[in-house]
Write a protein that holds these residues in place. Structure first.
Motif, PDB file in Angstrom:
ATOM      1  N   VAL A   1     -54.934 -34.828  28.756  1.00 30.16           N
ATOM      2  CA  VAL A   1     -55.229 -34.818  27.367  1.00 30.16           C
ATOM      3  C   VAL A   1     -53.827 -34.028  26.624  1.00 30.16           C
ATOM      4  CG1 VAL A   1     -56.865 -34.275  26.379  1.00 30.16           C
ATOM      5  CG2 VAL A   1     -57.509 -34.773  28.413  1.00 30.16           C
ATOM      6  N   PHE A   2     -53.224 -34.734  26.122  1.00 26.76           N
ATOM      7  CA  PHE A   2     -52.118 -34.762  25.302  1.00 26.76           C
ATOM      8  C   PHE A   2     -52.689 -33.306  23.868  1.00 26.76           C
ATOM      9  CE2 PHE A   2     -50.549 -37.252  27.793  1.00 26.76           C
ATOM     10  CZ  PHE A   2     -49.162 -36.900  28.480  1.00 26.76           C
TER      11      PHE A   2
ATOM     12  N   VAL B   1     -52.668 -31.235  28.222  1.00 24.26           N
ATOM     13  CA  VAL B   1     -51.045 -29.944  27.948  1.00 24.26           C
ATOM     14  C   VAL B   1     -51.243 -30.024  26.790  1.00 24.26           C
ATOM     15  CG1 VAL B   1     -49.347 -31.150  28.031  1.00 24.26           C
ATOM     16  CG2 VAL B   1     -50.572 -31.910  29.430  1.00 24.26           C
ATOM     17  N   LEU B   2     -51.190 -28.528  26.523  1.00 26.16           N
ATOM     18  CA  LEU B   2     -51.068 -27.578  25.426  1.00 26.16           C
ATOM     19  C   LEU B   2     -48.967 -28.027  25.249  1.00 26.16           C
ATOM     20  CD1 LEU B   2     -52.345 -26.742  23.078  1.00 26.16           C
ATOM     21  CD2 LEU B   2     -52.409 -24.337  23.997  1.00 26.16           C
ATOM     22  N   LEU B   3     -48.828 -28.617  23.521  1.00 22.23           N
ATOM     23  CA  LEU B   3     -47.564 -28.628  22.966  1.00 22.23           C
ATOM     24  C   LEU B   3     -47.940 -27.586  21.669  1.00 22.23           C
ATOM     25  CD1 LEU B   3     -47.996 -31.462  24.535  1.00 22.23           C
ATOM     26  CD2 LEU B   3     -45.389 -31.049  23.911  1.00 22.23           C
ATOM     27  N   THR B   4     -47.825 -26.346  21.631  1.00 18.67           N
ATOM     28  CA  THR B   4     -47.343 -25.756  20.577  1.00 18.67           C
ATOM     29  C   THR B   4     -46.524 -24.602  19.883  1.00 18.67           C
ATOM     30  OG1 THR B   4     -49.101 -23.718  18.981  1.00 18.67           O
ATOM     31  CG2 THR B   4     -49.555 -24.284  21.942  1.00 18.67           C
ATOM     32  N   ASP B   5     -46.076 -23.815  19.118  1.00 21.85           N
ATOM     33  CA  ASP B   5     -46.099 -22.432  19.296  1.00 21.85           C
ATOM     34  C   ASP B   5     -46.103 -21.178  19.232  1.00 21.85           C
ATOM     35  OD1 ASP B   5     -46.904 -22.636  16.085  1.00 21.85           O
ATOM     36  OD2 ASP B   5     -45.086 -22.963  15.207  1.00 21.85           O
TER      37      ASP B   5
ATOM     38  N   ASP C   1     -57.967 -27.720  34.337  1.00 20.90           N
ATOM     39  CA  ASP C   1     -56.812 -27.222  34.339  1.00 20.90           C
ATOM     40  C   ASP C   1     -55.983 -27.655  33.280  1.00 20.90           C
ATOM     41  OD1 ASP C   1     -56.787 -27.132  37.640  1.00 20.90           O
ATOM     42  OD2 ASP C   1     -56.857 -29.382  37.963  1.00 20.90           O
ATOM     43  N   ALA C   2     -54.904 -27.041  33.437  1.00 20.51           N
ATOM     44  CA  ALA C   2     -54.059 -26.743  32.167  1.00 20.51           C
ATOM     45  C   ALA C   2     -52.449 -26.646  32.057  1.00 20.51           C
ATOM     46  CB  ALA C   2     -54.358 -25.987  30.279  1.00 20.51           C
ATOM     47  N   LEU C   3     -51.741 -26.941  31.426  1.00 20.02           N
ATOM     48  CA  LEU C   3     -50.382 -26.494  31.220  1.00 20.02           C
ATOM     49  C   LEU C   3     -49.769 -26.187  29.880  1.00 20.02           C
ATOM     50  CD1 LEU C   3     -47.337 -26.071  31.952  1.00 20.02           C
ATOM     51  CD2 LEU C   3     -46.977 -28.851  31.626  1.00 20.02           C
TER      52      LEU C   3
END
Length: 554
Positions: free
Chosen positions: A375-376, A472-476, A509-511
């Motif tokens: 899960v992006f 998959v968490l992409l953030t600032d 689960d996460a990143l």
């Protein structure tokens, strides 16, 4: 701690052939070889030398049964004769074992083969075809003296296999060599005593190979390069630590001939230290750090493994009772009942040829591996767009291509403005996912809590359908929109931590990838609350970002 074998080296092919020759001289003392190479002409050329070894060898499959490996009860012969008749296993037929697809060996088989290796009656050649972090089990690799990697070696750089000559006899080891090798192992962070014994045995074998009765400096150098270098976990702190290891000078009252003998036996530490360092790949520390980050990730490479009784990879049967759902393993049941037949016929004479008791029942078991869902969750706010949204899109596209090759499911969640949206539900369509990602606009506030909540809900729905989700968490990390859509950094950060805590409580689960220009301390804290690895990548392009995510998720 066991690490991947040494990478490509100019003399790697010669070392690979030399390791096989040394193993043929002392198979019990060296244990075997861990060969990391994909199936192809290079590995086939190296394997051709095995046919020249005098000892017979047998191939093992990573799913081999205990009866095939160790032998067991011959069911048909036992039932026909009324007495136990046992069959021989591969262990009894060949002293050299070749384990194919060693990276897929189950933990149970690893434990049993390790016990076989500890008896020092067999040698093992483990053929590892894994990619990335997929590799041979550390317990098995620790029992093999030589760790080789033929990846990246062109076929033109190889030579035909040289027949292994038969060498007999033994060679002595200088008294100070044991202390020297022990100190060398400590300086390179090797804490397994097997490595020291393997190095000394390899030096003896190398001396025998060249017809020497005592191992000299050259033998120790070769042995240290082959055995210690692939196991190194650190580089020596300073060169002075390695130089202050020479033997003290002989006293004045020592006879001159004894002094000359001591000079001949003296082993220069700095030369051995440099020989080991020269055999270590330059990116050793970087690879160790990446491997450590991958082990800290909670997510499994592919889906989770579940044990059932219907479908999947067969597992060894277990004793149990029939409950209407379990499936009977007829062969295993008869095998369990066969040894008791003479006693049962004597105690209960009947016309029944085979008497089966409830304690003999064996039930089938299978291991089913579910599909993985990535899960992006992409931050498309204004701050992220100014920082790294373009790199994030490029990284997600690369990850999508890898997920498609693995046949993983992917989903896309974007958060910006005052909420989060599911741009793409779980799918395997690469074209559709890339189209939705390319159309993702940037700008607005950062509703981080909403992004985590929507991704968690999507992951829980997929989990209820049998998938293994990973977020998959992409953030600032600069949250400024609360859960209710109101502006305010304090409330937004509190809501984001609450959403992260809920995701952790749900067992997801996460990143967390920090794609800001500077690492955000609040985002690191959020990752800890979420129970997820935190990876700050302030100066990485799309390729490096994709590589980091792949390594962390396996």
């Amino acid at each position: 701690m066991t690490h991947a074998p040494v990478g490509p080296d100019p003399d790697l092919w010669g070392n690979a052939q030399l390791a096989l020759h040394l193993l043929s001289i002392d198979p019990a003392g060296l244990g075997g070889i861990w060969l990391r190479a994909r199936s192809g002409p290079v590995r086939d050329r190296w394997m051709a030398a095995l046919d020249t070894l005098p000892a017979p060898h047998a191939k093992l499959h990573p799913t081999i049964s205990d009866d095939q490996l160790f032998g067991g009860l011959d069911l048909s012969a036992t039932l026909a004769t009324g007495a136990q008749v046992r069959s021989t296993g591969l262990i009894d037929r060949a002293p050299t074992l070749i384990l194919t697809m060693a990276e897929r060996t189950e933990p149970g088989l690893v434990a049993r083969l390790s016990q076989v290796m500890d008896r020092h009656e067999h040698s093992l050649i483990a053929l590892d075809e894994g990619t990335g972090d997929e590799a041979l089990a550390p317990a098995m690799a620790a029992r093999l003296a030589f760790h080789l990697d033929l990846e990246g070696i062109p076929f033109g750089a190889t030579t035909s296999a040289k027949p292994a000559d038969t060498h007999t006899g033994s060679a002595a080891i200088p008294a100070q060599a044991i202390d020297l090798i022990t100190r060398m192992a400590a300086q390179f962070g090797i804490d397994d005593p097997r490595a020291i014994l393997f190095t000394l045995n390899a030096a003896r074998a190398h001396a025998v190979l060249h017809g020497r009765r005592e191992a000299d400096e050259a033998d120790l150098h070769i042995a240290a390069q082959l055995v210690l270098a692939p196991r190194a976990t650190q580089l020596p702190a300073t060169e002075d630590d390695a130089q202050d290891t020479s033997e003290p000078p002989p006293s004045e009252d020592t006879p001159s001939e004894n002094a000359a003998q001591g000079d001949d036996m003296r082993l220069p530490d700095e030369l051995l230290l440099e020989a080991i360092k020269a055999a270590i790949p330059p990116d050793l520390l970087a690879r160790l750090a990446a491997r450590k980050a991958a082990r800290s990730a909670k997510g499994a490479g592919s889906g989770a493994k579940r044990t059932g009784n219907r479908r999947g990879r067969p597992l060894p049967p277990r004793a149990g009772r029939m409950d209407g759902r379990a499936r009977l393993d007829l062969v295993a049941t008869l095998r369990a009942a066969a040894p008791w037949q003479p006693m049962r016929r004597h105690l209960n004479p009947t016309d029944q040829r085979v008497q089966v008791r409830p304690s003999d029942l064996r039930l089938k078991r299978y291991q089913e591996q579910s599909d993985r869902l990535l899960v992006f969750t992409v931050d498309a706010s204004g701050s992220a767009a100014l920082a790294r949204l373009a790199e994030a899109k490029g990284a997600v596209e690369l990850l999508l291509a890898e997920a498609y090759a693995r046949r993983d499911h992917v989903a896309l969640v974007a958060f910006r403005g005052d909420g989060a949206d599911v741009l793409l539900p779980p799918t395997r369509s690469l074209v559709q996912t890339k189209r939705r990602l390319a159309a993702l606009p940037g700008g607005g506030g950062t509703p981080l809590a909403s992004g985590i909540e929507v991704a968690s809900q999507l992951a829980l729905q997929a989990k209820s359908k049998g998938l293994t989700p990973s977020i998959v968490l992409l953030t600032d990390g600069r949250a400024n929109i609360a859960r209710d859509g109101s502006a305010g950094r304090a409330q937004a950060a509190q809501d984001a931590n609450s959403a992260a805590m809920a995701a952790f409580a749900a067992g997801l689960d996460a990143l967390v990838i920090d794609m800001g220009t500077r690492p955000e301390r609040a985002l690191r804290t959020l990752a800890e609350v979420m129970g997820a690895p935190y990876v700050p990548l302030p100066r990485a392009d799309a390729a490096k970002l994709s590589k980091a995510v792949t390594g962390a998720l396996g």
